[in-house]
Write an enzyme that holds these catalytic residues in place. Structure first.
Site, PDB file in Angstrom:
ATOM      1  CB  SER A  41      -0.932   0.023   1.222  1.00 59.16           C
ATOM      2  OG  SER A  41      -1.869  -1.026   1.148  1.00 59.16           O
ATOM      3  CD  GLU A  42       3.473   3.023  -3.653  1.00 57.69           C
ATOM      4  OE1 GLU A  42       3.140   4.022  -4.322  1.00 57.69           O
ATOM      5  OE2 GLU A  42       4.365   2.233  -3.994  1.00 57.69           O
ATOM      6  CD1 TRP A  93     -25.781  -8.004  25.238  1.00 61.63           C
ATOM      7  CD2 TRP A  93     -24.180  -9.524  24.901  1.00 61.63           C
ATOM      8  NE1 TRP A  93     -26.045  -8.608  24.032  1.00 61.63           N
ATOM      9  CE2 TRP A  93     -25.074  -9.550  23.800  1.00 61.63           C
ATOM     10  CE3 TRP A  93     -23.087 -10.394  24.902  1.00 61.63           C
ATOM     11  CZ2 TRP A  93     -24.906 -10.422  22.724  1.00 61.63           C
ATOM     12  CZ3 TRP A  93     -22.915 -11.267  23.841  1.00 61.63           C
ATOM     13  CH2 TRP A  93     -23.823 -11.279  22.750  1.00 61.63           C
ATOM     14  CD  GLU A 118      -4.237  -9.251   4.572  1.00 61.86           C
ATOM     15  OE1 GLU A 118      -4.620 -10.207   3.875  1.00 61.86           O
ATOM     16  OE2 GLU A 118      -3.443  -9.361   5.518  1.00 61.86           O
TER      17      GLU A 118
END
Length: 420
Positions: free
Chosen positions: A164-165, A374, A400
């Site tokens: 990635s870039e 909860w 991804e």
């Protein structure tokens, strides 16, 4: 421990239990086939069951006590990294010849899931190292490259996958990092962004374009080490998976020997596509484990906390929410292990991997968010660790391949299947 368990069982062939004779009852069914035993998706080999037990013990006993401290400091404890190597968890599919456990792909998925039940940050470190870095070298590296790098990756050196870039996220092949030939070296200039493991890594798989005129067909994968001059720049401050480092990398005239090209010039795009399909099953396993971890922490509390004279978990409204979460967990588990088994069997799995990652990331966000509710005010505090699971879950829909990319992939397969 983990590596020893694998090696002791490597020669053992798994023999599924024989089907019992079917009774004449509607509640019992048997499938008769010639020479084929069909099993449920939660049937595992003895080796895989031993793997699960070993990783679970390591996660609970070693990782567990350090989770909150690592999250607060936004830093991975070096002893955890060392422990992963010592347990054989950083070379799960790698051959024994190269220092690995020589286990199955499903074993890697099991390990990722079990680690994520305790700390998704440790899980993703193990995931990227195994399903991306190791797998590229195992599948596409030359024998010389495998002999040189796989033992290091199995026993001591953390790996990082650098694709990635700043201008190429989902459109990964729009990358701007360039490599030019200079004698028997390549010189790389450019930068990478959002790179997992990069702060602690010593081995980097860098994707750069050697011939921009060819577009994505110029993309090539290089092996580099930190001491070659990889510059670790900004370390991101993140919402979740804080102990997992995510950094910007800079390459200024980074010289890499020509022998460090993996798969050949211009083959990087092919490597990235195929490996990311496998990696998505790993992320699905991480999200599955995360969701299960939150569920397992929160549900017991609902049977201990009393309001209006009864445990809150026994009110019908709570029962329905818990039951729905359990169903979501099971569907995510089935999708994840179906994709893993298909990959292991050599069948197509791209659509199934996309489905698993998409759905597991959705389930992780929903179940971890519900777990906070909860537990009420207690769930909102950092003391229980439940809120951390929700913070960690958000990345599942992003890295991804975003959820939209997964849906696009699934839709393309549907279109192909129904437009012929």
């Amino acid at each position: 421990m983990f590596r020893a368990a694998s090696r002791s069982l490597r020669a053992t062939k798994y023999r599924p239990k024989r089907l019992v004779e079917p009774s004449r009852m509607f509640s019992v069914s048997a499938i008769r086939t010639e020479g084929l035993q069909l099993n449920s998706l939660d049937t595992f080999t003895e080796e895989e069951d031993m793997f699960r037990d070993s990783v679970k013990r390591f996660a609970v006993d070693v990782v567990g006590p350090k989770v909150r401290e690592m999250d607060e400091k936004e830093s991975m404890d070096p002893n955890i990294i060392q422990g992963l190597f010592e347990q054989g968890l950083m070379g799960i599919e790698t051959s024994a010849e190269h220092g690995g456990a020589e286990a199955s792909f499903v074993s890697a998925i099991i390990a990722i899931e079990e680690l994520a039940k305790v700390d998704p940050s440790v899980s993703v470190m193990c995931d990227v190292h195994n399903t991306l870095v190791n797998t590229i070298l195992r599948k596409y590296g030359t024998k010389e490259q495998q002999d040189k790098w796989l033992p290091l990756l199995s026993e001591s050196k953390l790996g990082s996958f650098c694709l990635s870039e700043p201008v190429s996220g989902s459109d990964a092949f729009a990358l701007q990092t360039r490599a030019k030939k200079d004698g028997d070296h390549w010189v790389i200039n450019g930068s990478k962004m959002w790179i997992t493991n990069s702060h602690e890594a010593e081995i980097f798989l860098i994707f750069a374009n050697v011939d921009p005129s060819k577009g994505y067909k110029g993309i090539t994968c290089f092996i580099a080490t930190k001491d070659m001059g990889v510059q670790i720049a900004k370390k991101e401050e993140k919402l979740g998976i804080r102990a997992s480092s995510t950094c910007t990398l800079n390459f200024d005239d980074l010289r890499i020997p020509a022998e460090n090209i993996i798969g050949g010039e211009g083959k990087g795009y092919k490597l990235a596509i195929e490996i990311l399909n496998e990696g998505r099953i790993g992320i699905a396993a991480q999200m599955l484990g995360l969701a299960q971890g939150a569920f397992d922490k929160a549900v017991p509390y609902t049977y201990q906390r009393t309001q209006f004279g009864q445990p809150i978990g026994t009110f019908q409204g709570m029962q329905f929410q818990i039951a729905e979460a359990a169903v979501e967990l099971e569907t995510a588990r089935l999708l994840t292990y179906n994709a893993a088994r298909r990959k292991e069997e050599g069948r197509s799995f791209t659509k199934e991997a996309a489905m698993a990652k998409y759905w597991a990331s959705q389930v992780a966000q929903h179940v971890s968010g519900s777990a906070i509710e909860w537990c009420g005010g207690v769930g909102f505090t950092r003391e229980t660790g439940i809120e951390k699971f929700w913070r960690d879950s958000k990345i599942g829909a992003i890295y991804e391949g975003t959820s939209n990319i997964q849906l696009q992939t699934i839709a393309k397969f549907i279109q192909q299947e129904h437009s012929q």
